[in-house]
Write an enzyme that holds these catalytic residues in place. Structure first.
Site, PDB file in Angstrom:
ATOM      1  N   VAL A   1     -11.245 -25.538  99.999  1.00  0.00           N
ATOM      2  CA  VAL A   1     -11.821 -26.793  99.513  1.00  0.00           C
ATOM      3  C   VAL A   1     -11.711 -27.888 100.575  1.00  0.00           C
ATOM      4  O   VAL A   1     -12.694 -28.579 100.871  1.00  0.00           O
ATOM      5  CB  VAL A   1     -11.128 -27.239  98.200  1.00  0.00           C
ATOM      6  CG1 VAL A   1     -11.750 -28.531  97.688  1.00  0.00           C
ATOM      7  CG2 VAL A   1     -11.227 -26.152  97.135  1.00  0.00           C
TER       8      VAL A   1
ATOM      9  N   GLU B   1     -11.316 -34.585  89.268  1.00  0.00           N
ATOM     10  CA  GLU B   1     -12.577 -33.934  88.847  1.00  0.00           C
ATOM     11  C   GLU B   1     -12.669 -32.490  89.341  1.00  0.00           C
ATOM     12  O   GLU B   1     -13.167 -31.604  88.655  1.00  0.00           O
ATOM     13  CB  GLU B   1     -13.762 -34.746  89.377  1.00  0.00           C
ATOM     14  CG  GLU B   1     -15.118 -34.245  88.962  1.00  0.00           C
ATOM     15  CD  GLU B   1     -15.413 -34.476  87.487  1.00  0.00           C
ATOM     16  OE1 GLU B   1     -15.560 -35.614  87.070  1.00  0.00           O
ATOM     17  OE2 GLU B   1     -15.487 -33.463  86.749  1.00  0.00           O
TER      18      GLU B   1
ATOM     19  N   GLY C   1     -15.161 -26.864  88.913  1.00  0.00           N
ATOM     20  CA  GLY C   1     -15.736 -27.093  90.242  1.00  0.00           C
ATOM     21  C   GLY C   1     -16.822 -28.144  90.277  1.00  0.00           C
ATOM     22  O   GLY C   1     -16.553 -29.334  90.126  1.00  0.00           O
TER      23      GLY C   1
ATOM     24  N   ILE D   1     -19.241 -28.928  88.254  1.00  0.00           N
ATOM     25  CA  ILE D   1     -19.759 -29.576  87.039  1.00  0.00           C
ATOM     26  C   ILE D   1     -18.992 -30.878  86.821  1.00  0.00           C
ATOM     27  O   ILE D   1     -17.773 -30.848  86.686  1.00  0.00           O
ATOM     28  CB  ILE D   1     -19.568 -28.666  85.791  1.00  0.00           C
ATOM     29  CG1 ILE D   1     -20.174 -27.284  86.020  1.00  0.00           C
ATOM     30  CG2 ILE D   1     -20.143 -29.338  84.559  1.00  0.00           C
ATOM     31  CD1 ILE D   1     -19.908 -26.293  84.883  1.00  0.00           C
TER      32      ILE D   1
ATOM     33  N   GLY E   1     -15.757 -11.390  97.492  1.00  0.00           N
ATOM     34  CA  GLY E   1     -14.908 -12.576  97.684  1.00  0.00           C
ATOM     35  C   GLY E   1     -14.744 -13.410  96.428  1.00  0.00           C
ATOM     36  O   GLY E   1     -14.295 -14.550  96.483  1.00  0.00           O
TER      37      GLY E   1
ATOM     38  N   GLU F   1      -9.631 -12.854  94.610  1.00  0.00           N
ATOM     39  CA  GLU F   1      -8.820 -12.805  95.820  1.00  0.00           C
ATOM     40  C   GLU F   1      -7.352 -12.636  95.503  1.00  0.00           C
ATOM     41  O   GLU F   1      -6.996 -11.980  94.548  1.00  0.00           O
ATOM     42  CB  GLU F   1      -9.085 -14.064  96.646  1.00  0.00           C
ATOM     43  CG  GLU F   1     -10.523 -14.071  97.153  1.00  0.00           C
ATOM     44  CD  GLU F   1     -10.838 -15.334  97.913  1.00  0.00           C
ATOM     45  OE1 GLU F   1     -10.024 -15.727  98.744  1.00  0.00           O
ATOM     46  OE2 GLU F   1     -11.892 -15.912  97.665  1.00  0.00           O
TER      47      GLU F   1
ATOM     48  N   ASP G   1      -5.611 -19.003  84.941  1.00  0.00           N
ATOM     49  CA  ASP G   1      -6.389 -20.084  85.553  1.00  0.00           C
ATOM     50  C   ASP G   1      -7.174 -20.854  84.475  1.00  0.00           C
ATOM     51  O   ASP G   1      -7.171 -22.088  84.454  1.00  0.00           O
ATOM     52  CB  ASP G   1      -7.331 -19.488  86.598  1.00  0.00           C
ATOM     53  CG  ASP G   1      -8.260 -20.516  87.199  1.00  0.00           C
ATOM     54  OD1 ASP G   1      -7.781 -21.330  87.996  1.00  0.00           O
ATOM     55  OD2 ASP G   1      -9.455 -20.526  86.848  1.00  0.00           O
TER      56      ASP G   1
ATOM     57  N   LYS H   1      -6.850 -24.889  83.215  1.00  0.00           N
ATOM     58  CA  LYS H   1      -7.965 -25.840  83.099  1.00  0.00           C
ATOM     59  C   LYS H   1      -8.092 -26.360  81.668  1.00  0.00           C
ATOM     60  O   LYS H   1      -8.404 -27.533  81.447  1.00  0.00           O
ATOM     61  CB  LYS H   1      -9.272 -25.163  83.530  1.00  0.00           C
ATOM     62  CG  LYS H   1      -9.296 -24.818  85.012  1.00  0.00           C
ATOM     63  CD  LYS H   1     -10.477 -23.910  85.307  1.00  0.00           C
ATOM     64  CE  LYS H   1     -10.529 -23.488  86.746  1.00  0.00           C
ATOM     65  NZ  LYS H   1     -11.465 -22.376  86.977  1.00  0.00           N
TER      66      LYS H   1
HETATM   67  N1  LIG Z   1     -10.937 -22.532  96.028  1.00  0.00           N
HETATM   68  C1  LIG Z   1     -11.617 -23.029  95.012  1.00  0.00           C
HETATM   69  O1  LIG Z   1     -12.752 -22.659  94.763  1.00  0.00           O
HETATM   70  C2  LIG Z   1     -10.990 -24.082  94.141  1.00  0.00           C
HETATM   71  C3  LIG Z   1     -11.735 -24.608  93.072  1.00  0.00           C
HETATM   72  C4  LIG Z   1     -11.172 -25.604  92.279  1.00  0.00           C
HETATM   73  C5  LIG Z   1      -9.910 -26.064  92.550  1.00  0.00           C
HETATM   74  N2  LIG Z   1      -9.204 -25.510  93.581  1.00  0.00           N
HETATM   75  C6  LIG Z   1      -7.860 -26.026  93.846  1.00  0.00           C
HETATM   76  O2  LIG Z   1      -7.875 -26.712  95.085  1.00  0.00           O
HETATM   77  C7  LIG Z   1      -6.614 -26.561  95.735  1.00  0.00           C
HETATM   78  C8  LIG Z   1      -6.828 -25.969  97.103  1.00  0.00           C
HETATM   79  O3  LIG Z   1      -7.380 -24.688  96.957  1.00  0.00           O
HETATM   80  P1  LIG Z   1      -7.953 -23.871  98.202  1.00  0.00           P
HETATM   81  O4  LIG Z   1      -8.666 -22.708  97.614  1.00  0.00           O
HETATM   82  O5  LIG Z   1      -8.667 -24.774  99.126  1.00  0.00           O
HETATM   83  O6  LIG Z   1      -6.583 -23.378  98.862  1.00  0.00           O
HETATM   84  P2  LIG Z   1      -6.396 -22.679 100.286  1.00  0.00           P
HETATM   85  O7  LIG Z   1      -7.676 -22.117 100.776  1.00  0.00           O
HETATM   86  O8  LIG Z   1      -5.208 -21.784 100.173  1.00  0.00           O
HETATM   87  O9  LIG Z   1      -6.037 -23.916 101.243  1.00  0.00           O
HETATM   88  C9  LIG Z   1      -4.807 -24.590 101.219  1.00  0.00           C
HETATM   89  C10 LIG Z   1      -4.491 -24.996 102.639  1.00  0.00           C
HETATM   90  O10 LIG Z   1      -3.363 -25.861 102.622  1.00  0.00           O
HETATM   91  C11 LIG Z   1      -2.407 -25.390 103.592  1.00  0.00           C
HETATM   92  N3  LIG Z   1      -1.072 -25.770 103.163  1.00  0.00           N
HETATM   93  C12 LIG Z   1      -0.259 -25.174 102.267  1.00  0.00           C
HETATM   94  N4  LIG Z   1       0.896 -25.853 102.147  1.00  0.00           N
HETATM   95  C13 LIG Z   1       0.827 -26.895 102.994  1.00  0.00           C
HETATM   96  C14 LIG Z   1       1.703 -27.963 103.327  1.00  0.00           C
HETATM   97  N5  LIG Z   1       2.906 -28.088 102.739  1.00  0.00           N
HETATM   98  N6  LIG Z   1       1.308 -28.860 104.230  1.00  0.00           N
HETATM   99  C15 LIG Z   1       0.123 -28.765 104.850  1.00  0.00           C
HETATM  100  N7  LIG Z   1      -0.760 -27.755 104.591  1.00  0.00           N
HETATM  101  C16 LIG Z   1      -0.418 -26.838 103.655  1.00  0.00           C
HETATM  102  C17 LIG Z   1      -2.613 -23.904 103.592  1.00  0.00           C
HETATM  103  O11 LIG Z   1      -2.062 -23.324 104.738  1.00  0.00           O
HETATM  104  P3  LIG Z   1      -1.443 -21.826 104.583  1.00  0.00           P
HETATM  105  O12 LIG Z   1      -2.593 -20.954 104.259  1.00  0.00           O
HETATM  106  O13 LIG Z   1      -0.828 -21.565 105.917  1.00  0.00           O
HETATM  107  O14 LIG Z   1      -0.443 -21.896 103.464  1.00  0.00           O
HETATM  108  C18 LIG Z   1      -4.125 -23.799 103.541  1.00  0.00           C
HETATM  109  O15 LIG Z   1      -4.720 -23.938 104.797  1.00  0.00           O
HETATM  110  C19 LIG Z   1      -5.765 -25.714  94.804  1.00  0.00           C
HETATM  111  O16 LIG Z   1      -4.987 -26.518  93.974  1.00  0.00           O
HETATM  112  C20 LIG Z   1      -6.789 -24.963  93.972  1.00  0.00           C
HETATM  113  O17 LIG Z   1      -6.314 -24.597  92.694  1.00  0.00           O
HETATM  114  C21 LIG Z   1      -9.726 -24.553  94.375  1.00  0.00           C
END
Ligand SMILES: NC(=O)c1ccc[n+]([C@@H]2O[C@H](COP(=O)([O-])OP(=O)(O)OC[C@H]3O[C@@H](n4cnc5c(N)ncnc54)[C@H](OP(=O)(O)O)[C@@H]3O)[C@@H](O)[C@H]2O)c1
Length: 427
Positions: free
Chosen positions: A14, A129, A134, A136, A187, A190, A201, A205
């Protein structure tokens, strides 16, 4: 032009999208909203994440503390996920007088009241939000467009992965394992596939949405939750034979001052709007007392749909909208969360029963003892095996009675294994 100085922590799926949108759409955002969103500092635990996005030098840090303590930054966007240190980051940022935008549904589901209370004390906003559905804009629609309504119920397909799996099982007759392998390849499933498959999950929500709607924090453990891994391809097929589809539904329903909050596979009539929501798509059906039924449909996760939600929160903050009540109601509109045994529903039941005369009478006898009426019966695939599936649809029944009846039936020698039970929703 109004400016908003932003710090982002977490440049993963994100976060990287948010950085790209702030750069590539900066002019579009300025033209449409009259505000200038300026990314001041980006942080990720891995330096490579910054470099990949072309963020280097003093615009990048690996320490979240640098973002929280930067005097210029007005909003911290937390996109690292997980509980700790995400919670500390949010609280520290609010205490430093910054607004916070997050998409962290797992953390919100656990600590939303505490986090909102810190924000309130500090006269700052916590916006979220991106945490549900996502792309919506459901939270904005509820808080603004539907503000005058009392919301009586919410039915949602709010986890794209589980919807993809059940859709593939239904449309392409795949087994659960085959559908899961396909989702992994594409993908869609995961690292934390368990969170999707077991309804965790979606429950996160739903806790966030329930709090928003009813100002009542539902502890995660109080959500009636069942995953989809017990659904067999034959259940999907039998459901279809009966004019139904199986969907991974999240339900929040009010009964006076009581609230039912549940996440489980559900049989829906195939001509219902939610039955047509397939693949990774999400949908939320709301019933407001003034507006009636409203259906929201769109992509529930992924880089850019979630980015779209995060940027919308940032624009609201930049415009300086009055904070107001972060939830839909100032005080709880429900008192009690109903327990599993209190649910009333119709049920799809699949017994694996020995293929002999008298079996049906035995099963229906037990169901009758517990006041459960049978609306429809189908016996499938006769004579192909010693145990054959017997499928029934019940009339409306109390879950407590059904639980007891199934405990008794599953002990019968004529029954093999645990009976499959799927709740039905007739709307
Ligand atoms: N992906 C989606 O489609 C989606 C949709 C809705 C909501 N969300 C929410 O959005 C958030 C992020 O999701 P994401 O999918 O983007 O996660 P992600 O791909 O795992 O990205 C998280 C990033 O933050 C880094 N990180 C972890 N701990 C950290 C710290 N203490 N300091 C600095 N950087 C740090 C991670 O590095 P490392 O990999 O080295 O740990 C990674 O690069 C989550 O809460 C998720 O539930 C995601």
């Amino acid at each position: 032009m109004k400016k908003l100085h932003i710090g982002i922590i977490g440049l993963g799926t994100v976060g990287s999208g948010v950085v790209k949108a702030l750069r590539r759409r900066r002019h579009l955002i300025r033209e449409r909203s009259g505000v200038d969103l300026q990314l001041v500092l980006a942080c990720d635990a891995r330096r490579g994440q910054g470099a990949r996005l072309g963020i280097t030098g003093s615009s990048f840090t690996t320490r979240a503390k640098d973002v929280i303590e930067d005097e210029k930054i007005e909003v911290v966007v937390e996109l690292i996920g997980g509980m700790r240190p995400a919670k500390d980051i949010i609280i520290q940022a609010l205490n430093k007088g910054k607004h916070v935008v997050t998409a962290n549904k797992a953390l919100l589901a656990q600590d939303m009241p505490e986090l909102l209370s810190v924000a309130r004390r500090r006269h700052r906003q916590l916006k979220f939000e991106g945490s549900v559905c996502g792309g919506i804009p459901i939270i904005k629609a509820l808080r603004e467009g539907l503000l005058v309504n009392r919301i009586e119920s919410l039915y949602g397909i709010i986890n794209g992965t589980s919807n993809y799996l059940l859709s593939k099982m239904s449309q392409e007759s795949l087994s659960f394992a085959e559908a899961l392998a396909r989702a992994k390849k594409k993908g869609y499933a995961e690292r934390h596939a368990r969170f999707d498959i077991e309804g965790i999950d979606a429950a996160h929500k739903l806790v966030v949405l329930s709090y928003l709607l009813f100002a009542k924090h539902v502890p995660f453990e109080s959500v009636v939750r069942e995953g989809i891994s017990g659904i067999k391809e034959m259940d999907v097929r039998y459901a279809r034979d009966m004019g139904c589809v199986i969907k991974p539904l999240a339900i929040a329903k009010k009964f006076g001052k009581d609230l039912e909050v549940r996440v489980h596979p559900t049989l829906l009539p195939e001509d219902h709007m939610l039955a047509a929501v397939n693949g990774v798509f999400n949908a939320v059906l709301l019933r407001g007392d003034m507006v009636g039924d409203m259906l929201f449909y769109g992509r529930g996760a992924g880089t850019f749909p979630t980015t779209s939600a995060v940027v919308s929160d940032l624009v609201d903050l930049a415009r300086g909208e009055l904070p107001g009540q972060p939830l839909l109601a100032a005080r709880p509109s429900v008192r009690r969360i109903r327990k599993t045994d209190e649910i009333r529903s119709r049920y799809y039941l699949r017994f694996m029963a020995i293929d002999k005369p008298g079996v049906f009478a035995k099963i229906s006898g037990v169901l009758g003892r517990y006041h459960i009426g049978i609306a429809q019966v189908n016996q499938k695939e006769r004579k192909r095996a010693k145990f054959v599936p017997v499928v029934m649809i019940t009339h409306d029944a109390q879950e407590k009675d059904l639980r007891r009846a199934l405990e008794a039936i599953d002990r019968l020698a004529i029954i093999k294994g645990k009976t499959v039970k799927i709740r039905m929703e007739d709307f």
